[in-house]
Design an enzyme around this catalytic site. Structure first.
Site, PDB file in Angstrom:
ATOM      1  N   GLU A 185     -10.461   5.077   7.226  1.00 41.47           N
ATOM      2  CA  GLU A 185      -9.480   3.952   8.562  1.00 41.47           C
ATOM      3  C   GLU A 185      -9.952   3.219   7.754  1.00 41.47           C
ATOM      4  O   GLU A 185      -9.235   2.321   7.541  1.00 41.47           O
ATOM      5  CB  GLU A 185      -8.344   4.271   9.723  1.00 41.47           C
ATOM      6  CG  GLU A 185      -7.104   3.800  10.016  1.00 41.47           C
ATOM      7  CD  GLU A 185      -6.526   3.588   9.490  1.00 41.47           C
ATOM      8  OE1 GLU A 185      -6.133   4.001   8.452  1.00 41.47           O
ATOM      9  OE2 GLU A 185      -5.848   2.763   9.694  1.00 41.47           O
ATOM     10  N   HIS A 203     -11.150   1.362   4.481  1.00 45.35           N
ATOM     11  CA  HIS A 203     -10.053   0.756   3.892  1.00 45.35           C
ATOM     12  C   HIS A 203      -9.198  -0.149   4.710  1.00 45.35           C
ATOM     13  O   HIS A 203      -9.224  -1.745   3.853  1.00 45.35           O
ATOM     14  CB  HIS A 203      -8.906   2.203   4.122  1.00 45.35           C
ATOM     15  CG  HIS A 203      -7.741   2.049   3.399  1.00 45.35           C
ATOM     16  ND1 HIS A 203      -7.007   0.803   2.128  1.00 45.35           N
ATOM     17  CD2 HIS A 203      -5.995   1.560   4.346  1.00 45.35           C
ATOM     18  CE1 HIS A 203      -5.442   0.623   2.276  1.00 45.35           C
ATOM     19  NE2 HIS A 203      -5.250   0.479   3.302  1.00 45.35           N
ATOM     20  N   HIS A 217       4.555   0.504   2.752  1.00 44.10           N
ATOM     21  CA  HIS A 217       3.526  -0.099   2.283  1.00 44.10           C
ATOM     22  C   HIS A 217       2.769   0.385   0.754  1.00 44.10           C
ATOM     23  O   HIS A 217       1.613  -0.365   0.812  1.00 44.10           O
ATOM     24  CB  HIS A 217       2.728   0.034   3.775  1.00 44.10           C
ATOM     25  CG  HIS A 217       1.252  -0.309   3.922  1.00 44.10           C
ATOM     26  ND1 HIS A 217       0.914  -0.824   4.200  1.00 44.10           N
ATOM     27  CD2 HIS A 217      -0.284   0.460   4.164  1.00 44.10           C
ATOM     28  CE1 HIS A 217      -0.473  -1.384   4.197  1.00 44.10           C
ATOM     29  NE2 HIS A 217      -0.515  -0.462   4.260  1.00 44.10           N
ATOM     30  N   HIS A 236      11.608  13.852  -7.116  1.00 44.82           N
ATOM     31  CA  HIS A 236      10.546  13.430  -8.433  1.00 44.82           C
ATOM     32  C   HIS A 236      10.370  13.982  -9.398  1.00 44.82           C
ATOM     33  O   HIS A 236       9.708  13.148 -10.134  1.00 44.82           O
ATOM     34  CB  HIS A 236       9.306  13.033  -7.620  1.00 44.82           C
ATOM     35  CG  HIS A 236       8.255  12.530  -7.493  1.00 44.82           C
ATOM     36  ND1 HIS A 236       7.670  11.067  -8.069  1.00 44.82           N
ATOM     37  CD2 HIS A 236       6.787  13.043  -7.663  1.00 44.82           C
ATOM     38  CE1 HIS A 236       6.754  10.729  -8.155  1.00 44.82           C
ATOM     39  NE2 HIS A 236       6.385  12.052  -8.429  1.00 44.82           N
ATOM     40  N   HIS A 284      -3.617  11.497  -9.979  1.00 44.95           N
ATOM     41  CA  HIS A 284      -2.723  10.678  -9.724  1.00 44.95           C
ATOM     42  C   HIS A 284      -1.400   9.750  -9.107  1.00 44.95           C
ATOM     43  O   HIS A 284      -1.245   8.928 -10.101  1.00 44.95           O
ATOM     44  CB  HIS A 284      -1.670  11.745  -8.633  1.00 44.95           C
ATOM     45  CG  HIS A 284       0.613  12.090  -9.631  1.00 44.95           C
ATOM     46  ND1 HIS A 284       0.553  12.213 -10.669  1.00 44.95           N
ATOM     47  CD2 HIS A 284       1.137  11.616  -8.901  1.00 44.95           C
ATOM     48  CE1 HIS A 284       1.291  12.210 -10.671  1.00 44.95           C
ATOM     49  NE2 HIS A 284       2.123  11.858  -9.616  1.00 44.95           N
TER      50      HIS A 284
HETATM   51  C1  HEM Z   1       5.921   9.828 -14.781  1.00 41.16           C
HETATM   52  C2  HEM Z   1       5.357   9.207 -13.865  1.00 41.16           C
HETATM   53  C3  HEM Z   1       5.411   9.372 -12.661  1.00 41.16           C
HETATM   54  C4  HEM Z   1       5.080   8.667 -11.360  1.00 41.16           C
HETATM   55  C5  HEM Z   1       4.594   7.388 -11.783  1.00 41.16           C
HETATM   56  C6  HEM Z   1       4.539   9.520 -10.658  1.00 41.16           C
HETATM   57  C7  HEM Z   1       3.361   8.676  -9.705  1.00 41.16           C
HETATM   58  C8  HEM Z   1       4.012   8.800  -8.039  1.00 41.16           C
HETATM   59  C9  HEM Z   1       2.877   8.174  -7.153  1.00 41.16           C
HETATM   60  C10 HEM Z   1       2.840   6.534  -6.521  1.00 41.16           C
HETATM   61  C11 HEM Z   1       2.765   9.542  -6.018  1.00 41.16           C
HETATM   62  C12 HEM Z   1       1.949   9.000  -4.622  1.00 41.16           C
HETATM   63  C13 HEM Z   1       0.925   8.786  -4.700  1.00 41.16           C
HETATM   64  C14 HEM Z   1       0.455   8.927  -3.636  1.00 41.16           C
HETATM   65  O1  HEM Z   1       1.017   9.171  -2.174  1.00 41.16           O
HETATM   66  O2  HEM Z   1      -1.086   8.972  -3.331  1.00 41.16           O
HETATM   67  C15 HEM Z   1       3.232  10.431  -6.653  1.00 41.16           C
HETATM   68  C16 HEM Z   1       3.358  11.377  -5.748  1.00 41.16           C
HETATM   69  C17 HEM Z   1       3.770  13.004  -6.190  1.00 41.16           C
HETATM   70  N1  HEM Z   1       3.615  13.562  -7.515  1.00 41.16           N
HETATM   71 FE1  HEM Z   1       3.967  12.271  -8.980  1.00 41.16          FE
HETATM   72  N2  HEM Z   1       4.228  10.807 -10.453  1.00 41.16           N
HETATM   73  C18 HEM Z   1       5.213  10.769 -11.530  1.00 41.16           C
HETATM   74  C19 HEM Z   1       5.432  11.916 -12.123  1.00 41.16           C
HETATM   75  C20 HEM Z   1       4.980  13.398 -11.632  1.00 41.16           C
HETATM   76  C21 HEM Z   1       5.078  14.831 -12.036  1.00 41.16           C
HETATM   77  C22 HEM Z   1       5.762  14.685 -13.426  1.00 41.16           C
HETATM   78  C23 HEM Z   1       4.876  15.397 -11.513  1.00 41.16           C
HETATM   79  C24 HEM Z   1       5.357  17.328 -10.761  1.00 41.16           C
HETATM   80  C25 HEM Z   1       5.815  17.959 -11.770  1.00 41.16           C
HETATM   81  C26 HEM Z   1       4.282  15.250  -9.934  1.00 41.16           C
HETATM   82  C27 HEM Z   1       4.408  15.611  -9.053  1.00 41.16           C
HETATM   83  C28 HEM Z   1       4.022  14.738  -7.615  1.00 41.16           C
HETATM   84  C29 HEM Z   1       3.556  15.003  -6.312  1.00 41.16           C
HETATM   85  C30 HEM Z   1       3.223  16.087  -6.009  1.00 41.16           C
HETATM   86  C31 HEM Z   1       3.752  13.655  -5.636  1.00 41.16           C
HETATM   87  C32 HEM Z   1       2.515  13.958  -4.244  1.00 41.16           C
HETATM   88  C33 HEM Z   1       0.898  14.247  -3.996  1.00 41.16           C
HETATM   89  C34 HEM Z   1       0.947  13.785  -2.905  1.00 41.16           C
HETATM   90  O3  HEM Z   1       1.216  14.058  -1.650  1.00 41.16           O
HETATM   91  O4  HEM Z   1       0.080  12.665  -2.159  1.00 41.16           O
HETATM   92  N3  HEM Z   1       4.417  13.442 -10.062  1.00 41.16           N
HETATM   93  N4  HEM Z   1       3.608  10.460  -7.669  1.00 41.16           N
END
Ligand code: HEM
Length: 350
Positions: free
Chosen positions: A77, A80, A142, A251, A308
């Site tokens: 923390e 950051h 945030h 999502h 991601h």
């Molecule tokens: C296509 C464009 C996509 C964008 C721009 C995007 C963007 C994001 C962002 C910004 C987060 C937050 C990460 C964080 O809090 O650190 C997130 C979380 C997540 N995304 Fe995506 N995503 C995309 C596609 C997908 C796809 C195709 C999947 C799965 C089928 C997916 C699954 C997830 C999951 C499981 C999380 C939660 C991760 C966590 O708890 O940190 N995303 N996504």
């Protein structure tokens, strides 16, 4: 004519790189469940670092009995916070320089000032993230604020880079499509933040189905009840399984929409001879979707979840770049005797 950079360009570029690092450190803090590693703000148990010696630990226990010291989480923390603080100082310098130049010779003024305001708001959201104990509304705002800071710094770097935008006329429809794509990607990032802050990443662990069904039981009303206040401590999430499933599925569906729209944009860019921009866009999209799928199938390994987050930032920056390239924000003189006078139009001078 080789493009000449404007004063402040290098500093803006450094600030952009630092903003990317701060966003990644924020994700690392969230993903290692260290958001409450320090229960107070801006110090940590009242200290400038994490309590270490006996006297400091006794002080921490006396004043924060409900939050035992976990050194590793505390450092996650605090690191950051220190990097975010440095970014704030860098942005303040950029704003001071911009004020000193007073917007002369096409130097941006409003953008650095907007960045300064944004970084101050971000500091407040950083504080509320802790004091409101990871309330998802604040955590998501945030995260969005961090991505906004990064994008605006990148835009500032582009504007200071002095690189000439393409001269060929751009169809208004293509500009509108690129702007729409940017808005939709921001929406998808907000949804991603909502998945993460509500701990809904593993609400479905199969793909493309969820709980073995195409449309499992969901509770959208509670999943998206934005004024809800369940607590007091949100670490680990508070929603039930059906509400988390609704968030997770949204999502996924958002990703399908984003992918379709970005594919159309890539095709249109190709048709207008912008093959490098199209290639960059397709690459960023492919990487982001693959990492999202890996997140689900591998049950959210830290490295993949971080990648991601980085992928979301990269996709956003590519869209900022595309939108910038399709617009001509300032009058620029070019060798050929042509002067760019307004958004994309050319007028012969001299
Ligand atoms: C296509 C464009 C996509 C964008 C721009 C995007 C963007 C994001 C962002 C910004 C987060 C937050 C990460 C964080 O809090 O650190 C997130 C979380 C997540 N995304 Fe995506 N995503 C995309 C596609 C997908 C796809 C195709 C999947 C799965 C089928 C997916 C699954 C997830 C999951 C499981 C999380 C939660 C991760 C966590 O708890 O940190 N995303 N996504």
């Amino acid at each position: 004519m080789a493009p000449t950079t404007r004063p402040g360009y290098r500093l803006a570029l450094c600030a952009t790189a630092l903003a990317l690092l701060v966003v990644m450190l924020g994700a690392y803090t969230r993903l290692t469940h260290a958001g409450l590693g320090c229960p107070d703000w801006p110090g940590c148990y009242g200290f400038i670092g994490v309590p270490q010696n006996e006297a400091q630990l006794a002080h921490a226990e006396r004043h924060f009995p409900e939050a035992p010291v976990e050194a590793q989480k505390g450092w996650n923390e605090m690191v950051h916070r220190y990097f975010a603080g440095s970014l704030g100082l860098l942005i303040a310098v950029l704003a001071a320089q911009a004020i000193r130049r007073g917007g002369r010779d096409g130097q941006p003024l409003k953008l650095p000032l907007a960045l300064l305001a944004l970084v101050l708001v971000q500091a407040a959201f950083g504080m509320w993230t802790v004091t409101l104990k990871l309330w998802p509304q604040v955590v998501s705002a945030h995260l969005l604020g961090g991505f906004a800071t990064l994008s605006l710094l990148f835009l500032l770097s582009l504007r200071l880079s002095g690189a000439l935008p393409p001269l060929a006329g751009v169809l208004p429809q293509l500009r509108a499509l690129a702007a729409l794509a940017l808005v939709v990607v921001i929406g998808q990032i907000a949804l991603g933040g909502w998945v993460s802050s509500n701990y809904a990443a593993v609400a479905c662990v199969d793909l493309p189905t969820c709980h073995g069904e195409w449309w499992p039981a969901t509770d959208f009303a509670n999943g998206f009840h934005l004024t809800q206040h369940i607590g007091p401590n949100y670490l680990g999430g508070q929603l039930d399984s059906e509400a988390r499933t609704a968030i997770h599925l949204s999502h996924r569906l958002g990703a399908v929409l984003v992918s379709l729209l970005l594919l159309v944009l890539a095709v249109q860019l190709l048709r207008h001879g912008r093959s490098r921009l199209a290639g960059l866009l397709l690459l960023a999209l492919l990487a982001q979707v693959s990492l999202g799928v890996a997140n689900v199938l591998l049950h959210l390994p830290l490295a993949v979840a971080l990648a991601h987050n980085l992928g979301g930032a990269a996709l956003l920056l590519v869209l900022v770049l595309i939108n910038y390239r399709l617009r001509v924000p300032v009058a620029l003189k070019v060798d050929s005797g042509l002067r760019l006078v307004a958004r994309g139009s050319l007028r012969r001078v001299g």
